[in-house]
Design a protein around this motif. Sequence first.
Motif, PDB file in Angstrom:
ATOM      1  N   ARG A   1       0.974  -1.051   0.072  1.00 34.41           N
ATOM      2  CA  ARG A   1      -0.087   0.011  -0.025  1.00 34.41           C
ATOM      3  C   ARG A   1       0.936   1.385  -0.157  1.00 34.41           C
ATOM      4  N   ASP A   2       0.391   2.474  -0.520  1.00 29.69           N
ATOM      5  CA  ASP A   2       0.710   3.722  -0.542  1.00 29.69           C
ATOM      6  C   ASP A   2       1.639   4.045   0.842  1.00 29.69           C
ATOM      7  N   ASP A   3       0.459   4.064   1.628  1.00 32.20           N
ATOM      8  CA  ASP A   3       0.728   4.602   3.134  1.00 32.20           C
ATOM      9  C   ASP A   3       1.104   3.170   4.081  1.00 32.20           C
ATOM     10  N   PRO A   4       1.837   3.413   4.844  1.00 30.73           N
ATOM     11  CA  PRO A   4       2.603   4.601   5.235  1.00 30.73           C
ATOM     12  C   PRO A   4       3.921   4.964   4.377  1.00 30.73           C
ATOM     13  N   ALA A   5       4.389   4.054   3.640  1.00 33.38           N
ATOM     14  CA  ALA A   5       5.384   4.220   2.634  1.00 33.38           C
ATOM     15  C   ALA A   5       5.866   5.763   2.041  1.00 33.38           C
ATOM     16  N   ARG A   6       4.660   6.032   1.533  1.00 34.43           N
ATOM     17  CA  ARG A   6       4.941   7.626   1.166  1.00 34.43           C
ATOM     18  C   ARG A   6       5.553   8.622   2.213  1.00 34.43           C
ATOM     19  N   SER A   7       5.006   8.690   3.389  1.00 33.43           N
ATOM     20  CA  SER A   7       5.133   9.416   4.471  1.00 33.43           C
ATOM     21  C   SER A   7       6.760   9.081   5.074  1.00 33.43           C
ATOM     22  N   ILE A   8       6.996   7.730   4.831  1.00 33.30           N
ATOM     23  CA  ILE A   8       8.462   7.415   5.383  1.00 33.30           C
ATOM     24  C   ILE A   8       9.378   7.857   4.427  1.00 33.30           C
ATOM     25  N   CYS A   9       8.990   7.769   3.164  1.00 32.73           N
ATOM     26  CA  CYS A   9       9.965   8.224   2.080  1.00 32.73           C
ATOM     27  C   CYS A   9      10.213   9.724   2.149  1.00 32.73           C
ATOM     28  N   GLU A  10       9.263  10.529   2.277  1.00 36.16           N
ATOM     29  CA  GLU A  10       9.118  11.986   2.243  1.00 36.16           C
ATOM     30  C   GLU A  10       9.970  12.323   3.513  1.00 36.16           C
ATOM     31  N   GLU A  11       9.621  11.748   4.789  1.00 32.29           N
ATOM     32  CA  GLU A  11      10.445  12.072   5.693  1.00 32.29           C
ATOM     33  C   GLU A  11      12.076  12.012   5.622  1.00 32.29           C
ATOM     34  N   LEU A  12      12.231  10.811   4.996  1.00 32.87           N
ATOM     35  CA  LEU A  12      13.772  10.456   4.890  1.00 32.87           C
ATOM     36  C   LEU A  12      14.280  11.442   3.658  1.00 32.87           C
ATOM     37  N   GLN A  13      13.704  11.539   2.777  1.00 31.02           N
ATOM     38  CA  GLN A  13      14.062  12.588   1.580  1.00 31.02           C
ATOM     39  C   GLN A  13      14.468  13.819   2.161  1.00 31.02           C
ATOM     40  N   SER A  14      13.445  14.330   2.944  1.00 25.00           N
ATOM     41  CA  SER A  14      13.619  15.626   3.630  1.00 25.00           C
ATOM     42  C   SER A  14      14.922  15.856   4.390  1.00 25.00           C
ATOM     43  N   LYS A  15      15.370  14.623   5.004  1.00 28.43           N
ATOM     44  CA  LYS A  15      16.556  14.642   5.430  1.00 28.43           C
ATOM     45  C   LYS A  15      17.824  14.391   4.696  1.00 28.43           C
ATOM     46  N   GLY A  16      17.595  14.477   3.607  1.00 31.69           N
ATOM     47  CA  GLY A  16      18.765  13.911   2.629  1.00 31.69           C
ATOM     48  C   GLY A  16      18.845  12.671   2.363  1.00 31.69           C
ATOM     49  N   GLY A  17      18.149  11.918   2.657  1.00 30.49           N
ATOM     50  CA  GLY A  17      18.378  10.391   2.281  1.00 30.49           C
ATOM     51  C   GLY A  17      17.856  10.217   0.844  1.00 30.49           C
ATOM     52  N   THR A  18      18.137   9.185   0.219  1.00 28.77           N
ATOM     53  CA  THR A  18      17.713   8.760  -1.011  1.00 28.77           C
ATOM     54  C   THR A  18      16.920   7.433  -0.886  1.00 28.77           C
ATOM     55  N   ILE A  19      15.567   7.437  -0.873  1.00 24.91           N
ATOM     56  CA  ILE A  19      14.681   6.472  -0.754  1.00 24.91           C
ATOM     57  C   ILE A  19      13.445   6.555  -1.666  1.00 24.91           C
ATOM     58  N   ASP A  20      12.810   5.634  -1.988  1.00 28.68           N
ATOM     59  CA  ASP A  20      11.559   5.587  -2.693  1.00 28.68           C
ATOM     60  C   ASP A  20      10.818   4.517  -2.490  1.00 28.68           C
ATOM     61  N   TYR A  21       9.579   4.187  -2.841  1.00 32.23           N
ATOM     62  CA  TYR A  21       9.009   2.940  -2.610  1.00 32.23           C
ATOM     63  C   TYR A  21       8.178   2.565  -3.919  1.00 32.23           C
ATOM     64  N   VAL A  22       7.780   1.164  -3.933  1.00 33.52           N
ATOM     65  CA  VAL A  22       7.257   0.616  -5.244  1.00 33.52           C
ATOM     66  C   VAL A  22       6.017  -0.343  -4.556  1.00 33.52           C
ATOM     67  N   ILE A  23       4.803  -0.336  -5.418  1.00 35.01           N
ATOM     68  CA  ILE A  23       3.783  -1.157  -4.767  1.00 35.01           C
ATOM     69  C   ILE A  23       4.116  -2.753  -5.394  1.00 35.01           C
ATOM     70  N   CYS A  24       4.173  -3.645  -4.242  1.00 42.84           N
ATOM     71  CA  CYS A  24       4.616  -4.900  -4.756  1.00 42.84           C
ATOM     72  C   CYS A  24       4.087  -5.833  -3.941  1.00 42.84           C
ATOM     73  N   ASP A  25       3.295  -6.785  -4.300  1.00 40.91           N
ATOM     74  CA  ASP A  25       2.997  -8.103  -3.608  1.00 40.91           C
ATOM     75  C   ASP A  25       3.852  -9.242  -3.949  1.00 40.91           C
ATOM     76  N   VAL A  26       4.593  -9.701  -2.997  1.00 41.58           N
ATOM     77  CA  VAL A  26       5.830 -10.610  -3.190  1.00 41.58           C
ATOM     78  C   VAL A  26       5.565 -11.912  -3.695  1.00 41.58           C
ATOM     79  N   SER A  27       4.055 -12.242  -3.496  1.00 43.41           N
ATOM     80  CA  SER A  27       3.633 -13.545  -4.090  1.00 43.41           C
ATOM     81  C   SER A  27       3.563 -13.630  -5.816  1.00 43.41           C
ATOM     82  N   LYS A  28       3.596 -12.404  -6.204  1.00 41.70           N
ATOM     83  CA  LYS A  28       3.316 -12.170  -7.765  1.00 41.70           C
ATOM     84  C   LYS A  28       4.486 -11.945  -8.335  1.00 41.70           C
ATOM     85  N   GLU A  29       5.130 -13.012  -9.255  1.00 46.04           N
ATOM     86  CA  GLU A  29       6.494 -12.668  -9.804  1.00 46.04           C
ATOM     87  C   GLU A  29       6.344 -11.360 -10.787  1.00 46.04           C
TER      88      GLU A  29
END
Length: 290
Positions: free
Chosen positions: A51-79
């Motif tokens: 799901r987008d949340d809370p991934a989006r907020s985690i990424c935005e927080e760490l990016q604001s501190k100079g981190g390089t991070i992003d997210y992708v939607i992924c169900d690991v059971s789907k190849e």
Amino acid sequence: MAINSNSSSTAIPRRLEGKVAIITGGGSGIGESTARLFVKQGARVLIAVRRDDPARSICEELQSKGGTIDYVICDVSKESDVKNAVDTAVSKYGKLDIMFSNAGAPGNSSDVSVVNQLDIPSDQENFRRVFDVNVFGAYLCGKHAARVMIPAKKGSIIITSSVCSVTAGDVPYPYAASKSAVVGLAKQLGVELGQFGIRVNCISPFGAATPMLMNAFRHKEAEETERFVSGIANLKEAVVRPEDVAEAALYLGSDEGKYISGLNLVVDGGYSTTNVALREAKKAIMRPEN
């Protein structure tokens, strides 16, 4: 020899500087703690979440501190989802150094007892779902990580197992079986992929207060889970937290663990080495008569 006090001190190098990592299940618990630690240690991170949340907020927080991070939607059971996550990491960051297959499913608590279920049809869909996420998902993460790591002749694949891979007891059957299975999976992957410089290891944590464990115990606060776990723990005066598991992943993903492969790193304070049956029996024998 005099030391020039005005000279600038040498900065301590970050342990994952220049490395690229994918962390599945990175939106909470162990995955989130690992993402935060990896970014702090210089990694470029892609967290794979359902799901987008809370991934989006985690990424935005760490990016604001100079981190390089992003997210992708992924169900690991789907190849297709796992393949896309790996391709996205390579497209964004140019390579993949660390695959942390951490996403997991717990199974229904009703699956703890086979005796109490003898006259009840088994929940096959639940069993399959747990194995699809915990085992097949880990296999897919290993497979697609290897696809891009083999040409680079290096890489670290880490899979989250559980203390129940080295103990047995009151956990759901699908969870216990799946977490034992991924230890065997990691060893198999490590044997095959070692020729390409790729290391494969497991981490088996004790009861860190993640949302999944809190939900299993029906606790609303992490402190409730921590008190319960500390009460049954072998190692006292310390509390296991998701951050401690993240530190284990940091070691296995960093160059400090460059010759560690095929390991199931048990982060349990010695819990799995204990057997309290004799101690409790002695207490019962020596207890004064009422």
